[in-house]
Design an enzyme around this catalytic site. Structure first.
Site, mmCIF file in Angstrom:
data_model
loop_
_atom_site.group_PDB
_atom_site.id
_atom_site.type_symbol
_atom_site.label_atom_id
_atom_site.label_comp_id
_atom_site.label_asym_id
_atom_site.label_seq_id
_atom_site.Cartn_x
_atom_site.Cartn_y
_atom_site.Cartn_z
ATOM 1 N N ASN A 215 0.861 -1.194 0.000
ATOM 2 C CA ASN A 215 0.000 0.000 0.000
ATOM 3 C C ASN A 215 0.890 1.234 0.000
ATOM 4 O O ASN A 215 2.099 1.136 0.205
ATOM 5 C CB ASN A 215 -0.936 -0.043 1.219
ATOM 6 C CG ASN A 215 -0.140 -0.025 2.503
ATOM 7 O OD1 ASN A 215 0.532 0.941 2.824
ATOM 8 N ND2 ASN A 215 -0.188 -1.132 3.245
ATOM 9 N N ASP A 284 -3.386 -6.458 5.269
ATOM 10 C CA ASP A 284 -4.293 -7.359 5.996
ATOM 11 C C ASP A 284 -4.223 -8.788 5.467
ATOM 12 O O ASP A 284 -4.636 -9.715 6.148
ATOM 13 C CB ASP A 284 -5.727 -6.837 5.912
ATOM 14 C CG ASP A 284 -5.938 -5.637 6.819
ATOM 15 O OD1 ASP A 284 -5.286 -5.585 7.880
ATOM 16 O OD2 ASP A 284 -6.740 -4.746 6.475
ATOM 17 N N LYS A 294 9.490 -16.945 -10.587
ATOM 18 C CA LYS A 294 8.599 -15.891 -11.076
ATOM 19 C C LYS A 294 7.383 -16.509 -11.765
ATOM 20 O O LYS A 294 7.519 -17.408 -12.586
ATOM 21 C CB LYS A 294 9.391 -15.031 -12.068
ATOM 22 C CG LYS A 294 8.631 -13.866 -12.611
ATOM 23 C CD LYS A 294 9.489 -13.109 -13.608
ATOM 24 C CE LYS A 294 8.606 -12.192 -14.428
ATOM 25 N NZ LYS A 294 9.277 -11.667 -15.597
ATOM 26 N N PRO A 310 -1.242 -11.701 10.609
ATOM 27 C CA PRO A 310 -1.524 -11.516 12.043
ATOM 28 C C PRO A 310 -1.822 -10.055 12.345
ATOM 29 O O PRO A 310 -1.221 -9.166 11.738
ATOM 30 C CB PRO A 310 -0.216 -11.946 12.720
ATOM 31 C CG PRO A 310 0.827 -11.872 11.664
ATOM 32 C CD PRO A 310 0.138 -12.095 10.354
ATOM 33 N N PHE A 329 -4.058 3.115 14.977
ATOM 34 C CA PHE A 329 -4.534 4.068 13.979
ATOM 35 C C PHE A 329 -5.684 3.418 13.231
ATOM 36 O O PHE A 329 -5.754 2.182 13.139
ATOM 37 C CB PHE A 329 -3.418 4.445 12.996
ATOM 38 C CG PHE A 329 -2.563 5.564 13.512
ATOM 39 C CD1 PHE A 329 -1.656 5.339 14.533
ATOM 40 C CD2 PHE A 329 -2.673 6.855 12.994
ATOM 41 C CE1 PHE A 329 -0.874 6.372 15.040
ATOM 42 C CE2 PHE A 329 -1.901 7.891 13.495
ATOM 43 C CZ PHE A 329 -0.995 7.660 14.505
ATOM 44 N N LYS A 343 -13.162 -0.335 16.545
ATOM 45 C CA LYS A 343 -11.824 -0.924 16.455
ATOM 46 C C LYS A 343 -11.094 -0.812 17.796
ATOM 47 O O LYS A 343 -10.410 -1.738 18.225
ATOM 48 C CB LYS A 343 -11.053 -0.168 15.370
ATOM 49 C CG LYS A 343 -10.099 -1.015 14.583
ATOM 50 C CD LYS A 343 -9.601 -0.299 13.337
ATOM 51 C CE LYS A 343 -10.515 -0.520 12.146
ATOM 52 N NZ LYS A 343 -9.988 0.074 10.906
ATOM 53 N N LYS A 347 -10.024 -4.287 19.542
ATOM 54 C CA LYS A 347 -8.610 -4.635 19.687
ATOM 55 C C LYS A 347 -8.100 -4.428 21.113
ATOM 56 O O LYS A 347 -6.966 -4.762 21.423
ATOM 57 C CB LYS A 347 -7.764 -3.813 18.710
ATOM 58 C CG LYS A 347 -8.105 -4.080 17.234
ATOM 59 C CD LYS A 347 -7.015 -3.594 16.294
ATOM 60 C CE LYS A 347 -7.448 -3.719 14.833
ATOM 61 N NZ LYS A 347 -6.341 -3.558 13.891
HETATM 62 N N1 CTP Z 1 -2.721 -3.298 12.309
HETATM 63 C C1 CTP Z 1 -1.793 -4.221 12.723
HETATM 64 N N2 CTP Z 1 -1.689 -5.428 12.103
HETATM 65 C C2 CTP Z 1 -2.500 -5.740 11.073
HETATM 66 C C3 CTP Z 1 -3.466 -4.808 10.639
HETATM 67 C C4 CTP Z 1 -3.549 -3.586 11.279
HETATM 68 O O1 CTP Z 1 -1.035 -3.943 13.665
HETATM 69 N N3 CTP Z 1 -2.380 -6.904 10.477
HETATM 70 C C5 CTP Z 1 -2.857 -2.022 13.017
HETATM 71 C C6 CTP Z 1 -2.433 -0.794 12.263
HETATM 72 O O2 CTP Z 1 -1.080 -0.467 12.494
HETATM 73 C C7 CTP Z 1 -3.379 0.260 12.819
HETATM 74 C C8 CTP Z 1 -4.608 -0.489 13.205
HETATM 75 O O3 CTP Z 1 -4.210 -1.853 13.296
HETATM 76 O O4 CTP Z 1 -2.857 0.813 14.007
HETATM 77 C C9 CTP Z 1 -5.770 -0.343 12.275
HETATM 78 O O5 CTP Z 1 -5.586 -0.993 11.106
HETATM 79 P P1 CTP Z 1 -6.775 -1.277 10.060
HETATM 80 O O6 CTP Z 1 -6.171 -1.996 8.933
HETATM 81 O O7 CTP Z 1 -7.477 0.006 9.762
HETATM 82 O O8 CTP Z 1 -7.762 -2.142 10.912
HETATM 83 P P2 CTP Z 1 -8.367 -3.528 10.637
HETATM 84 O O9 CTP Z 1 -8.438 -4.198 11.942
HETATM 85 O O10 CTP Z 1 -7.602 -4.204 9.582
HETATM 86 O O11 CTP Z 1 -9.853 -3.206 10.188
HETATM 87 P P3 CTP Z 1 -10.469 -2.900 8.743
HETATM 88 O O12 CTP Z 1 -9.429 -3.245 7.726
HETATM 89 O O13 CTP Z 1 -11.655 -3.727 8.726
HETATM 90 O O14 CTP Z 1 -10.771 -1.428 8.770
#
Ligand code: CTP
Length: 413
Positions: A215, A284, A294, A310, A329, A343, A347
Site C-alpha cells: 500500500n 491485511d 517468477k 496476524p 490508527f 476498532k 482490539k
Molecule cells: N494493524 C496491525 N496489524 C495488522 C493490521 C492492522 O497492527 N495486520 C494495526 C495498524 O497499524 C493500525 C490499526 O491496526 O494501528 C488499524 O488498522 P486497520 O487496517 O485500519 O484495521 P483492521 O483491523 O484491519 O480493520 P479494517 O481493515 O476492517 O478497517
C-alpha cells in the site's frame, strides 16, 4: 523537583560554530556546569577562532573536541559524542552551519556529530540581520524546523557588526530555558525513561520474487511520532516497513518487510516497552503461497488465494507483556468515529487515532494529517489539519496523560 536540580547529571553536548556570540556560550556552559549537567563542548575550526578551546576545557573540566579525528572512542569522536548526548545545543549556529545541517553536510566535527544525533538538537542562530532575513537562510531554517530541529530564535538589538536588527543570539538564560523545556525537566517529562515502540510504513507481502502486495503508506506519521517521542526523552524503537520515512533525530530502527516479520520484531522487543504505537499500514492479507520462481504470464485469469496476516496491534494489546499504553490508527472512508471506536474496543486499545481518508490533507503520503483521537476512557479530541509532527505532539500529549494516570494509580494502589 526544584529548577536548580533538574539538569543534574543530564548529558549535554554544546557545539560552537564561528560567530562572535561564541563568547556568550562561555556563560551558558558555565551555568550548565553549575546546574550539575555533564557538559561536553565541540567546536568548528571557525568557532575556535572566536574562543579558544582552553576556555571551554577550563569551564567543563573536560577535553574539548575540535576535529573529527580526535581519538575519543574506537568508533570516532562524532559517534562517541552523539551516543553521549541527551541533547545537543549548537550555539552560536551560524548561517553556514545551518545551511550545512539543512543539507546533511558532514564536513567538520560539529556537523558530523549532529548528523549522528539520537536525541533532540537545539539550534541558537546568530548572525547579521541581513544574513538572518536572507530567503535562503530562512528556507534552511524552515526546512530544519520541518525536520524537527528545535530552535531558540535570535533576538533584536545591537549586533556586533555595528548594525541593529534581528540576528543577536538568544541570551544564555533564554537558551537554558529552552534546554530545560526540551529535556522535559520542567513539565514533568512524562516520556523520560519510557520505552516507546512504534510500527511504521507499509508491509510487503510477496507473491513471487518480483511481485508483492502493499500500500502507499509513506511512514511519515510513524517517523513524526518517533521524532517527538525522542525529543521528549523517550527511548524509541521504530520498526519500519520498506521505504518508510525516517525521523530526523536518529532513533533505533529495525527494517522489516512483511507483516510476519514486523510481528516477530515487535514481539522480540515488547518486554519492557511502556508505550506501543501501531502506525504501520500493515497489509491485511498475504498470498497463501509464495512462488519461488517468477509466475509466468498466461492468457487465463490468475486466481490468488490470500490469507489474513496476524493483527500485530491486537496481539500487543492482548499480550502478557502488554505495554501500559497501546495506541492504534484507523484509516477510514466510512463513518470514522463509529468505525474507530469499534476498532478501539475490538482490539483492546487505550487510544485510537482515526483518519478520514476522504478529507483533503489526510492519510497516506501527505505531510499533513487531520485526526480524531478517541480513548477507552471516553477521551475525544479532534485535531484539525496540520503537519504530521504537530499531530504527533497531540497524540503523545494524550499518551503522557495516560502514563501519568497509570503510574499515579500504581502508587495509590
Ligand atoms: N494493524 C496491525 N496489524 C495488522 C493490521 C492492522 O497492527 N495486520 C494495526 C495498524 O497499524 C493500525 C490499526 O491496526 O494501528 C488499524 O488498522 P486497520 O487496517 O485500519 O484495521 P483492521 O483491523 O484491519 O480493520 P479494517 O481493515 O476492517 O478497517
Amino acid at each position: 523537583m526544584g529548577e536548580n536540580r533538574v539538569l543534574e547529571g543530564r548529558r549535554i553536548v554544546v557545539g560552537v560554530s564561528g560567530g562572535i556570540a561564541a563568547y556568550k556560550v562561555c556563560a551558558l556552559v558555565s551555568r550548565l556546569v553549575q546546574d550539575g549537567a555533564q557538559v561536553r563542548v565541540m567546536m568548528t575550526p571557525s568557532g575556535e577562532r572566536f574562543v579558544g578551546p582552553v576556555t571551554f576545557r577550563s569551564l567543563t573540566g573536560r577535553p574539548v573536541a575540535v576535529d573529527q579525528w580526535t581519538d575519543l572512542h574506537e568508533t570516532g569522536a562524532h559517534i562517541a559524542l552523539a551516543q553521549f548526548a541527551e541533547l545537543m545545543v549548537i550555539a552560536p549556529a551560524t548561517s553556514n552551519t545551518l545551511a550545512k545541517l539543512a543539507n546533511g553536510l558532514c564536513d567538520n566535527l560539529v556537523t558530523t556529530t549532529v548528523a549522528a544525533a539520537r536525541g533532540p538538537v537545539l539550534l541558537a542562530p546568530a548572525m547579521n540581520d541581513h544574513m538572518w532575513t536572507n530567503p535562503v537562510l530562512q528556507a534552511n531554517v524552515a526546512r530544519l524546523q520541518g525536520l524537527g530541529y528545535e530552535f531558540v530564535m535570535p533576538g533584536e538589538g545591537r549586533l556586533a557588526c555595528g548594525e541593529s536588527g534581528v540576528g543577536r543570539m538568544a541570551e544564555p538564560n533564554t537558551i537554558r530555558e529552552s534546554i530545560l523545556r526540551i529535556l522535559g525537566a520542567r513539565g514533568g517529562g512524562a516520556l523520560a525513561g519510557k520505552r516507546v515502540t512504534i510500527t511504521s510504513g507499509p508491509t510487503r507481502e510477496w507473491l513471487d520474487p518480483v511481485r508483492f502486495i502493499s500500500n502507499p503508506s509513506s511512514g511519515k506519521m510513524g517517523a513524526a511520532l518517533a521524532q517527538v517521542a525522542a525529543s521528549r526523552g523517550a527511548e524509541v524503537l521504530l520498526i519500519s516497513g520498506p521505504g518508510a520515512a525516517l525521523p530526523a533525530a536518529s532513533v533505533d530502527t529495525i527494517a522489516v518487510e512483511s507483516a510476519e516479520e514486523m510481528l516477530r520484531a515487535v514481539e522480540a522487543h515488547l518486554p519492557g516497552t511502556d508505550v506501543f504505537i501501531g502506525a504501520a499500514a500493515v497489509a491485511d492479507y498475504r498470498p497463501e503461497e509464495y512462488a519461488a520462481q517468477k509466475r509466468k504470464k498466461s492468457a487465463t485469469p490468475l486466481e490468488l488465494r490470500l490469507q489474513p496476516t496476524p493483527d500485530i496491534l491486537q496481539s500487543v494489546a492482548q499480550s502478557d507483556s502488554r505495554p501500559a499504553v497501546v495506541v492504534g490508527f484507523a484509516a477510514e472512508t466510512g463513518d470514522p468515529e463509529a468505525e474507530a471506536r469499534a476498532k478501539l474496543e475490538r482490539k483492546g486499545l487505550d487510544l485510537i487515532v482515526a483518519n478520514d481518508l476522504t478529507q483533503p490533507g489526510a492519510g497516506f503520503c501527505a505531510d499533513t494529517n487531520e485526526a480524531l483521537i478517541l480513548g477507552s476512557r471516553g477521551q475525544r479530541e479532534a485535531v484539525s489539519c496540520r503537519p504530521k509532527l504537530e499531530v504527533a505532539k497531540v497524540v503523545l500529549d494524550q499518551v503522557e496523560k495516560l502514563l501519568e494516570e497509570s503510574s499515579g494509580g500504581r502508587e495509590a494502589g
